[in-house]
Each structure stands twice: as structure tokens, then as C-alpha cells.
Design an enzyme around this catalytic site. Structure first.
Site, PDB file in Angstrom:
ATOM      1  CG  HIS A  67      -3.218  -0.141  -6.671  1.00 41.03           C
ATOM      2  ND1 HIS A  67      -3.553   0.244  -5.485  1.00 41.03           N
ATOM      3  CD2 HIS A  67      -3.477  -1.438  -6.423  1.00 41.03           C
ATOM      4  CE1 HIS A  67      -3.897  -0.460  -4.660  1.00 41.03           C
ATOM      5  NE2 HIS A  67      -3.853  -1.675  -5.266  1.00 41.03           N
ATOM      6  NE  ARG A 102      -4.492  -1.330   0.225  1.00 41.68           N
ATOM      7  CZ  ARG A 102      -4.570  -2.183  -0.701  1.00 41.68           C
ATOM      8  NH1 ARG A 102      -3.655  -2.448  -1.601  1.00 41.68           N
ATOM      9  NH2 ARG A 102      -5.800  -2.871  -0.445  1.00 41.68           N
ATOM     10  CD  GLU A 129      -2.795   3.501  -5.321  1.00 39.76           C
ATOM     11  OE1 GLU A 129      -3.913   3.050  -5.589  1.00 39.76           O
ATOM     12  OE2 GLU A 129      -1.829   3.054  -4.776  1.00 39.76           O
TER      13      GLU A 129
HETATM   14  C1  8YV Z   1      -7.161  -4.519  -6.015  1.00 36.03           C
HETATM   15  C2  8YV Z   1      -5.492  -4.699  -3.937  1.00 36.03           C
HETATM   16  O1  8YV Z   1      -6.425  -3.545  -6.989  1.00 36.03           O
HETATM   17  O2  8YV Z   1      -6.054  -6.959  -3.239  1.00 36.03           O
HETATM   18  C3  8YV Z   1      -5.498  -5.802  -3.037  1.00 36.03           C
HETATM   19  O3  8YV Z   1      -5.522  -5.417  -1.727  1.00 36.03           O
HETATM   20  O4  8YV Z   1      -5.002  -3.735  -3.687  1.00 36.03           O
HETATM   21  C4  8YV Z   1      -5.742  -5.166  -5.191  1.00 36.03           C
HETATM   22  O5  8YV Z   1      -5.736  -6.451  -5.826  1.00 36.03           O
HETATM   23  C5  8YV Z   1      -7.881  -3.564  -5.203  1.00 36.03           C
HETATM   24  O6  8YV Z   1      -8.507  -4.394  -4.332  1.00 36.03           O
HETATM   25  C6  8YV Z   1      -8.789  -2.801  -5.826  1.00 36.03           C
HETATM   26  O7  8YV Z   1      -9.755  -3.393  -6.675  1.00 36.03           O
END
Ligand code: 8YV
Length: 321
Positions: free
Chosen positions: A287, A240, A269
Site C-alpha cells: 500500500h 482499496r 492490511e
Molecule cells: C495513503 C491512499 O497510503 O490516498 C489514499 O487514499 O490510500 C494513500 O495515498 C493513505 O492515505 C495512508 O496514508
């Protein structure tokens, strides 16, 4: 979806735009409300908000305490993504609302992306691609790169994704070390445990961040960690944006206190600081670590299994504990 229990009259609030596989299913089998398209959200909460029983969201859209508390009949929050830091879990728990995420199914793709960023930033693939496209190869030599094979890979957070990163890095003859709150006894004995992040950074060529986001890990990667990583070290972040102090990272890159960075995530973001956009020693990814057709389908299937499982049998596959 079995026809055992009809869900047609169940109100489900979708917090933000979701992949078509999810939206179409929810639209077909439930009464779908698209939160982001509702003009009078306060009015909606007063009227239909009183009957909403399910919420569909993602690790990006989250679920605030305010929204959860505005839905008195809410039973479940079904989230796409393994990370759930923008969902107020404390409030959901207090209210007895079940929360699910999508762990496991994205481990391969996120780990693949971490390795892609390691290889890309050290071998400067994006930069070299530009060099060829711009016709510069005709007159110039592209500078030599840094060899990733055989280097030291430090993993910040050896969870299930971290383990997949380690396996892949080992295929490149890298040594594996990791920082966790506790040493793991169920991982290969040659994975070296550090209880001190600064020391791990000092002993790493590639520091790969895979810890969950949230208050506990906010700015875990700070100036001191970056200084310890040093002028030959690379930071890779597939976790993150909040885990890394982005201003400190920009400064460390500008000063040459670290060699480079491969980043899938950012603090604000989709805003990426201009300073990062201007740098050749970083590789930027929007991302999308889990963003393949196969994995996004598996994530969608899991979201829907949890949603349908809850409203048909009061059973979910992957609750957030
Ligand atoms: C997705 C993510 O981009 O799984 C996660 O925590 O950050 C990603 O796989 C996110 O959930 C937005 O769709």
C-alpha cells in the site's frame, strides 16, 4: 502558516501516526494529542475530548462515528490521502464537521504504480530479479513472459487517477476501455465506455481497479468478474482491498482462471494471505502507490493548508463534498 491568528491553544487529536512533516507542524502550532498513545482513552474523551476542535487522520486511520460523536467541539477532520472510506462522512455531515482529503497531488504516483504493476506482473520482474540473485541464471533459462505493449487496458473507475493510468497505458500502445456509472463526455472519444463490468473484464487483458473504496464498491471485483477476465487476464488493484473479494481472487489465481495480479492493497492490511505470498504470478506492494518523497510532501502540505486554513480563515482547499 501566517501569524494572523494564534492556534497554539487549539486542541487537535491525531488519530494514528502520521508523517513527521505533519506531526511536527501540528505539534509546533497546536495542542497535539496522539490518540494511539493515550492509555486511558475514555478518560481523555471525558476531559480534554470536550475541547478538541480538529482531528488529523488518514485514509488508513479513518475516523469512526463513535470518535466523532465523542468530540462535541469538533469542527474539522483533516485527512491525508484521497480515499476517505474509513471516515464516517455521514456522521461528520450531520454534526456540521468539515472533512478534507488530498486529491490531485497523488494522481501521478498512483498511476505510475499501476503501470509498474502491469509491467512487473507481465514481464515477471520480481521473479526474474530473484532468479538472477539466486545464481540460477548460470544454469537455467528464465521462461519467456507476456508482452504488455499493445494489449487491452480496462479501467474500473475513470476518475482523475484512472485518466492518468489511461494516458500512461496509451504510451504503451494499449487500447483503453472503462467502466463507470456514467460515460464521460470529457475524455478522448476513443476511450470505450462499458456500462457492464463483466463485459469490460471479458474485453480486457489488464483490468485496473481505481474506484473509491466503501460500501458502494465492496467486492465489486467478484468471482464472475474474475472469470470474465479469464486465464490470460491480469488484475491490477491500486484502489482499496475491499473492492476485491480476496478469497475469490486467491481461488481464481490458484485455479489458473486468471493469469496473475498486481496488488498494492489488501482486504486486511497489513495481513496478506499466505496463499498470495506463495504465488509466483502475483506482485505484492505494501500500500505505497502514493509513497514517494515528492508526493507525500505534497500530501502533507495539503493536509496542513486545510488545517491552518480552517483555523485561521475558516477556509479549506479540498473539502470532501
Ligand atoms: C495513503 C491512499 O497510503 O490516498 C489514499 O487514499 O490510500 C494513500 O495515498 C493513505 O492515505 C495512508 O496514508
Amino acid at each position: 502558516m501566517t501569524d494572523a491568528v494564534s492556534t497554539d491553544l487549539i486542541d487537535v487529536l491525531m488519530v494514528g501516526p502520521m508523517p513527521p512533516a505533519i506531526t511536527e507542524h501540528v505539534d509546533r502550532h497546536y495542542r497535539l494529542h496522539r490518540w494511539w498513545e493515550i492509555k486511558d482513552q475514555a478518560g481523555f474523551l471525558q476531559m480534554q475530548g470536550q475541547t478538541v476542535r480538529g482531528m488529523v487522520t488518514s485514509g488508513r486511520h479513518g475516523a469512526s462515528a463513535e470518535l466523532i460523536n465523542s468530540l462535541p467541539k469538533l469542527e474539522g477532520i483533516f485527512s491525508q490521502g484521497v480515499g476517505y472510506d474509513p471516515i464516517d462522512i455521514g456522521t461528520a455531515k450531520k454534526r456540521g464537521v468539515v472533512v478534507t482529503n488530498t486529491p490531485g497531488v497523488l494522481n501521478d504516483c498512483v498511476a505510475d504504480t499501476a503501470l509498474a504493476l502491469i509491467l512487473n506482473v507481465s514481464r515477471r520482474l520480481c521473479l526474474a530479479d530473484r532468479f538472477v540473485r539466486e545464481g540460477r541464471w548460470l544454469n537455467e533459462a528464465f521462461p519467456l513472459a507476456v508482452k504488455p505493449s499493445g494489449k487491452r487496458c480496462g479501467i474500473v473507475g475513470l476518475g482523475s487517477i484512472g485518466l492518468q493510468v489511461a494516458r500512461r497505458a496509451e504510451a504503451f500502445d494499449m487500447s483503453i476501455a472503462y467502466y463507470n456509472r456514467r460515460a464521460r463526455s470529457d475524455v478522448p472519444g476513443h476511450y470505450r465506455y462499458y456500462d457492464n463490468l463483466i463485459q469490460l473484464a471479458e474485453d480486457s487483458d489488464f483490468l485496473v481497479v481505481v474506484v473509491p473504496g466503501g460500501a458502494d464498491t465492496q467486492h465489486l471485483i467478484n468471482d464472475a468478474v474474475l472469470n470474465a477476465l479469464g486465464p490470460k487476464g491480469y488484475l491490477i488493484n491500486v484502489a482499496r482491498g475491499t473492492v476485491v473479494d480476496e478469497s475469490a481472487l486467491v481461488k481464481a489465481l490458484q485455479d489458473g482462471r486468471i493469469a496473475g495480479a498486481g496488488l498494492d492493497v489488501f482486504e486486511h492490511e497489513p495481513q496478506v494471505p499466505q496463499a498470495l505470498l506463495d504465488m509466483d504470478q502475483v506482485v505484492l506492494f505494501p500500500h505505497l502507490a502514493s509513497g514517494t518523497e515528492e508526493t507525500r510532501q505534497a500530501m502533507a502540505d495539503l493536509v496542513l493548508s486545510n488545517l491552518d486554513g480552517w483555523f485561521q480563515q475558516r477556509k479549506v482547499l479540498t473539502p470532501v463534498t
